[in-house]
Design a protein around this motif. Structure first.
Motif, PDB file in Angstrom:
ATOM      1  N   ALA A 353     -36.540 -55.225  13.463  1.00 22.48           N
ATOM      2  CA  ALA A 353     -35.447 -55.643  14.443  1.00 22.48           C
ATOM      3  C   ALA A 353     -35.581 -55.290  15.544  1.00 22.48           C
ATOM      4  O   ALA A 353     -35.428 -55.849  16.723  1.00 22.48           O
ATOM      5  CB  ALA A 353     -34.163 -55.347  13.725  1.00 22.48           C
ATOM      6  N   ASP A 354     -36.110 -53.951  15.801  1.00 24.12           N
ATOM      7  CA  ASP A 354     -36.464 -53.185  17.035  1.00 24.12           C
ATOM      8  C   ASP A 354     -37.478 -54.244  17.786  1.00 24.12           C
ATOM      9  O   ASP A 354     -37.392 -54.268  18.900  1.00 24.12           O
ATOM     10  CB  ASP A 354     -36.763 -51.842  16.806  1.00 24.12           C
ATOM     11  CG  ASP A 354     -36.956 -51.173  18.277  1.00 24.12           C
ATOM     12  OD1 ASP A 354     -35.908 -51.216  19.030  1.00 24.12           O
ATOM     13  OD2 ASP A 354     -38.080 -50.627  18.306  1.00 24.12           O
ATOM     14  N   ARG A 355     -38.684 -54.309  17.126  1.00 22.10           N
ATOM     15  CA  ARG A 355     -39.782 -55.135  17.684  1.00 22.10           C
ATOM     16  C   ARG A 355     -39.197 -56.517  18.351  1.00 22.10           C
ATOM     17  O   ARG A 355     -39.563 -56.961  19.519  1.00 22.10           O
ATOM     18  CB  ARG A 355     -41.241 -55.432  16.782  1.00 22.10           C
ATOM     19  CG  ARG A 355     -41.522 -54.013  16.600  1.00 22.10           C
ATOM     20  CD  ARG A 355     -43.110 -54.427  15.947  1.00 22.10           C
ATOM     21  NE  ARG A 355     -42.646 -55.245  14.734  1.00 22.10           N
ATOM     22  CZ  ARG A 355     -42.589 -54.100  13.576  1.00 22.10           C
ATOM     23  NH1 ARG A 355     -42.431 -53.065  13.439  1.00 22.10           N
ATOM     24  NH2 ARG A 355     -42.468 -55.005  12.397  1.00 22.10           N
ATOM     25  N   LEU A 356     -38.401 -57.162  17.412  1.00 20.03           N
ATOM     26  CA  LEU A 356     -37.931 -58.429  17.858  1.00 20.03           C
ATOM     27  C   LEU A 356     -36.826 -58.615  18.956  1.00 20.03           C
ATOM     28  O   LEU A 356     -36.921 -59.457  19.777  1.00 20.03           O
ATOM     29  CB  LEU A 356     -37.113 -59.334  16.596  1.00 20.03           C
ATOM     30  CG  LEU A 356     -38.401 -59.662  15.459  1.00 20.03           C
ATOM     31  CD1 LEU A 356     -37.330 -59.871  14.125  1.00 20.03           C
ATOM     32  CD2 LEU A 356     -38.983 -60.865  15.961  1.00 20.03           C
ATOM     33  N   LEU A 411     -34.072 -67.028  16.076  1.00 12.64           N
ATOM     34  CA  LEU A 411     -33.801 -67.068  14.486  1.00 12.64           C
ATOM     35  C   LEU A 411     -34.242 -65.601  13.816  1.00 12.64           C
ATOM     36  O   LEU A 411     -33.440 -65.088  12.998  1.00 12.64           O
ATOM     37  CB  LEU A 411     -34.528 -68.242  13.819  1.00 12.64           C
ATOM     38  CG  LEU A 411     -34.095 -68.385  12.282  1.00 12.64           C
ATOM     39  CD1 LEU A 411     -32.817 -68.326  12.019  1.00 12.64           C
ATOM     40  CD2 LEU A 411     -35.056 -69.541  11.944  1.00 12.64           C
ATOM     41  N   ASN A 412     -35.427 -65.298  13.928  1.00 10.86           N
ATOM     42  CA  ASN A 412     -35.764 -64.150  13.410  1.00 10.86           C
ATOM     43  C   ASN A 412     -35.289 -62.860  13.991  1.00 10.86           C
ATOM     44  O   ASN A 412     -35.065 -62.248  13.179  1.00 10.86           O
ATOM     45  CB  ASN A 412     -37.274 -64.075  13.668  1.00 10.86           C
ATOM     46  CG  ASN A 412     -38.322 -64.929  13.163  1.00 10.86           C
ATOM     47  OD1 ASN A 412     -37.835 -65.807  12.136  1.00 10.86           O
ATOM     48  ND2 ASN A 412     -39.548 -65.317  13.822  1.00 10.86           N
ATOM     49  N   ARG A 413     -34.827 -62.997  15.355  1.00 11.76           N
ATOM     50  CA  ARG A 413     -34.003 -62.048  15.665  1.00 11.76           C
ATOM     51  C   ARG A 413     -32.711 -61.631  15.021  1.00 11.76           C
ATOM     52  O   ARG A 413     -32.328 -60.560  14.637  1.00 11.76           O
ATOM     53  CB  ARG A 413     -33.784 -61.652  17.157  1.00 11.76           C
ATOM     54  CG  ARG A 413     -33.065 -60.667  17.840  1.00 11.76           C
ATOM     55  CD  ARG A 413     -32.684 -60.819  18.979  1.00 11.76           C
ATOM     56  NE  ARG A 413     -32.183 -59.567  19.574  1.00 11.76           N
ATOM     57  CZ  ARG A 413     -31.369 -59.504  20.707  1.00 11.76           C
ATOM     58  NH1 ARG A 413     -31.306 -60.418  21.321  1.00 11.76           N
ATOM     59  NH2 ARG A 413     -30.513 -58.292  21.203  1.00 11.76           N
ATOM     60  N   ILE A 414     -31.983 -62.766  14.925  1.00 13.91           N
ATOM     61  CA  ILE A 414     -30.557 -62.645  14.156  1.00 13.91           C
ATOM     62  C   ILE A 414     -30.832 -62.344  12.954  1.00 13.91           C
ATOM     63  O   ILE A 414     -30.115 -61.818  12.272  1.00 13.91           O
ATOM     64  CB  ILE A 414     -29.998 -64.087  14.239  1.00 13.91           C
ATOM     65  CG1 ILE A 414     -29.544 -64.345  15.964  1.00 13.91           C
ATOM     66  CG2 ILE A 414     -28.724 -64.018  13.427  1.00 13.91           C
ATOM     67  CD1 ILE A 414     -28.778 -65.475  16.153  1.00 13.91           C
ATOM     68  N   SER A 415     -31.920 -63.089  12.132  1.00  9.88           N
ATOM     69  CA  SER A 415     -32.122 -62.946  10.643  1.00  9.88           C
ATOM     70  C   SER A 415     -32.500 -61.330  10.413  1.00  9.88           C
ATOM     71  O   SER A 415     -32.063 -60.586   9.396  1.00  9.88           O
ATOM     72  CB  SER A 415     -33.163 -63.669  10.167  1.00  9.88           C
ATOM     73  OG  SER A 415     -32.939 -65.117  10.540  1.00  9.88           O
ATOM     74  N   SER A 416     -33.033 -60.815  11.132  1.00 11.40           N
ATOM     75  CA  SER A 416     -33.278 -59.305  11.130  1.00 11.40           C
ATOM     76  C   SER A 416     -32.054 -58.431  11.256  1.00 11.40           C
ATOM     77  O   SER A 416     -32.100 -57.483  10.482  1.00 11.40           O
ATOM     78  CB  SER A 416     -34.627 -58.861  12.221  1.00 11.40           C
ATOM     79  OG  SER A 416     -33.925 -58.836  13.364  1.00 11.40           O
ATOM     80  N   ASN A 421     -27.693 -55.738   7.855  1.00 10.60           N
ATOM     81  CA  ASN A 421     -26.475 -55.894   7.302  1.00 10.60           C
ATOM     82  C   ASN A 421     -26.297 -55.709   5.815  1.00 10.60           C
ATOM     83  O   ASN A 421     -25.655 -54.770   5.410  1.00 10.60           O
ATOM     84  CB  ASN A 421     -25.613 -56.884   7.929  1.00 10.60           C
ATOM     85  CG  ASN A 421     -24.990 -56.982   9.326  1.00 10.60           C
ATOM     86  OD1 ASN A 421     -24.850 -55.856   9.946  1.00 10.60           O
ATOM     87  ND2 ASN A 421     -24.844 -58.150   9.911  1.00 10.60           N
ATOM     88  N   TYR A 422     -27.086 -56.653   5.424  1.00 12.58           N
ATOM     89  CA  TYR A 422     -27.501 -56.608   3.848  1.00 12.58           C
ATOM     90  C   TYR A 422     -27.895 -55.287   3.369  1.00 12.58           C
ATOM     91  O   TYR A 422     -27.372 -54.718   2.400  1.00 12.58           O
ATOM     92  CB  TYR A 422     -28.421 -57.608   3.488  1.00 12.58           C
ATOM     93  CG  TYR A 422     -29.029 -58.024   2.216  1.00 12.58           C
ATOM     94  CD1 TYR A 422     -28.120 -58.326   1.240  1.00 12.58           C
ATOM     95  CD2 TYR A 422     -30.401 -57.297   1.862  1.00 12.58           C
ATOM     96  CE1 TYR A 422     -28.331 -58.573  -0.007  1.00 12.58           C
ATOM     97  CE2 TYR A 422     -30.607 -57.700   0.483  1.00 12.58           C
ATOM     98  CZ  TYR A 422     -29.532 -58.028  -0.502  1.00 12.58           C
ATOM     99  OH  TYR A 422     -29.722 -57.983  -1.854  1.00 12.58           O
ATOM    100  N   ASN A 430     -23.802 -59.019  14.426  1.00 10.36           N
ATOM    101  CA  ASN A 430     -23.345 -60.199  14.247  1.00 10.36           C
ATOM    102  C   ASN A 430     -21.864 -60.604  13.646  1.00 10.36           C
ATOM    103  O   ASN A 430     -21.619 -61.010  12.718  1.00 10.36           O
ATOM    104  CB  ASN A 430     -24.239 -61.073  13.411  1.00 10.36           C
ATOM    105  CG  ASN A 430     -25.739 -60.749  13.873  1.00 10.36           C
ATOM    106  OD1 ASN A 430     -25.726 -60.749  15.337  1.00 10.36           O
ATOM    107  ND2 ASN A 430     -26.536 -61.325  13.338  1.00 10.36           N
ATOM    108  N   LYS A 431     -20.814 -59.584  14.310  1.00 14.91           N
ATOM    109  CA  LYS A 431     -19.625 -59.708  13.661  1.00 14.91           C
ATOM    110  C   LYS A 431     -19.020 -61.007  13.838  1.00 14.91           C
ATOM    111  O   LYS A 431     -19.138 -61.692  14.802  1.00 14.91           O
ATOM    112  CB  LYS A 431     -18.626 -58.647  14.134  1.00 14.91           C
ATOM    113  CG  LYS A 431     -19.220 -57.187  13.931  1.00 14.91           C
ATOM    114  CD  LYS A 431     -18.294 -56.258  14.418  1.00 14.91           C
ATOM    115  CE  LYS A 431     -19.272 -54.665  14.181  1.00 14.91           C
ATOM    116  NZ  LYS A 431     -18.330 -53.701  14.729  1.00 14.91           N
TER     117      LYS A 431
END
Length: 431
Positions: A353-356, A411-416, A421-422, A430-431
């Motif tokens: 997530a940090d890299r993205l 998309l990859n950034r939000i997914s990360s 969260n998961y 992404n609240k």
């Protein structure tokens, strides 16, 4: 002269119309459902069948508590003489010649066995609840990632549609120029080949979108014929989202809020309590009884009070006690292993997530706008013959590639972030 143009133009038109027809068939009229992420979650919580079914497991576990609270039923027995040789009667019920005996007994559990069974059943209720919330966490992660995947893949599909529409118009113009013998057939075929490639890529992308749409619609239980159109109400451009929460807080949150970890921890509690129960099983239970015998005893109308206790001479529940001890060690090991897995998953996802985030924030915010403006100018210059066909197609291909890569990066950034969260079992992002 005219005959040599007829067949090529006919074939080109046929292919073009077939391609356009295919796109229209793909984008046929369908009911649409515009929805944001909060609305999707509300429908999911309300309608999802897996969640509804999982709630029944909680009710079932609560029913086990009711069962554990119940006392053993008393045992009642009655005996009557089958044949009286003195009166020569079967089942003699007479006052003087009849013989009846009756007894009632009640088992009393000792060493708190009933209490311990109740506590085990209550732990079972907690485990069912934890499993429900863990399923909720998993399904909600799937819902949210599907939502964003549909949104950004649709943005990429729009890029394809725009380029296909532009090339289709260009192809028509080329056909007219070819008919006038102003350009070579290879130029027409080059445009046509590029158009077919784009249409094929768009078709593959649409197939992928349909697969995600199908899964998403099952999660929220909406009409399968509806087409989902996600709407976003936030923008992550230029934001350093990961700086909002420290890594230590994320790890602590995962240890505190992961319900699958709570299931494992409750298994240790269950095993400890089960060991206590198995040791209590060594203590004999007591059976109290009251007996009445009309005239079969040494006195008539005999009434007796009895007590029976099994002697733990051979069977002292050794095997079950050993199994309970082994279960404690195994469940403790499982908790440690799961904690280490959580830590490993969190570290991996955090670094990704940090890299993205760094990569996305390194892009100039005006890049997309400037690139869109550039491609419009390229099209105008091509129409004015200021650039060649190859340059025109290269610009278009570069535009498509860069725009789709940018969509995939978002998309990859939000997914990360959703992955974080998961893993942590929270909604930090992404609240």
């Amino acid at each position: 002269m005219q005959l040599k143009f007829v067949r090529p133009i006919f074939l080109i038109n046929l292919c073009l119309f077939s391609s356009i027809g295919l796109l229209k068939a793909q984008d046929g009229v369908r009911d649409t459902l515009r929805i944001d992420i909060k609305q999707a979650e509300e429908l999911f919580i309300k309608n999802n069948l897996s969640l509804i079914a999982s709630k029944y497991n909680i009710d079932n576990a609560k029913a086990q508590v009711i069962t554990a609270r119940l006392f053993d039923n008393p045992q009642v027995g009655f005996e009557n003489v089958l044949y009286n040789p003195d009166t020569k009667k079967f089942l003699d019920m007479s006052k003087d010649g009849g013989q009846q005996a009756a007894n009632i007994s009640q088992l009393f559990q000792t060493a708190g066995k009933r209490n311990k069974n109740i506590q085990l059943a209550k732990i079972g209720v907690k485990q069912a609840e934890y499993q429900f919330f863990d399923m909720l966490r998993t399904l909600k992660y799937t819902l949210r990632t599907d939502f964003y995947k549909i949104y950004f893949q649709e943005q990429s599909a729009k890029v394809y549609a725009k380029e296909i529409n532009s090339l289709a118009k260009t192809l028509v113009g080329f056909q007219q120029q070819y008919a006038k013998d102003n350009i070579a057939l290879k130029e027409v075929l080059r445009i046509q080949s590029q158009l077919y490639t784009l249409q094929s890529e768009l078709n593959d992308l649409k197939d992928g979108i349909d697969d995600v749409q199908s899964e998403f619609k099952l999660l929220i239980r909406t009409d399968a014929r509806k087409y989902i159109i996600p709407t976003l109400d936030f923008n992550l451009d230029g934001k350093s989202v990961l700086q909002q929460v420290t890594y230590t807080n994320l790890l602590d949150s995962a240890y505190t809020n992961r319900y699958d970890l709570k299931v494992s921890q409750s298994a240790v509690d269950y095993s400890n309590l089960n060991l206590r129960l198995q040791k209590a099983m060594v203590v004999p239970d007591i059976t109290m009884s009251v007996t009445y015998d009309k005239q079969g005893s040494y006195i008539k109308k005999y009434t007796g009070l009895g007590i029976s206790i099994p002697i733990p001479l051979f069977n002292r529940n050794q095997g079950n006690i050993k199994q309970a001890k082994i279960a404690i060690d195994a469940n403790k090991l499982a908790v440690t292993q799961q904690q280490e897995q959580i830590q490993s998953d969190l570290d991996n996802s955090y670094q990704s997530a940090d890299r993205l985030e760094r990569l996305y924030n390194s892009f100039d915010p005006k890049f997309k706008t400037d690139f869109n403006h550039l491609i419009e100018e390229v099209y105008k210059n091509y129409q004015k013959h200021n650039i060649s066909l190859l340059e025109f197609l290269d610009f278009y291909d570069s535009y498509k590639t860069n725009t789709i890569q940018l969509n995939n990066l978002q998309l990859n950034r939000i997914s990360s972030l959703e992955q974080l969260n998961y893993i942590t079992g929270t909604h930090f992002f992404n609240k």
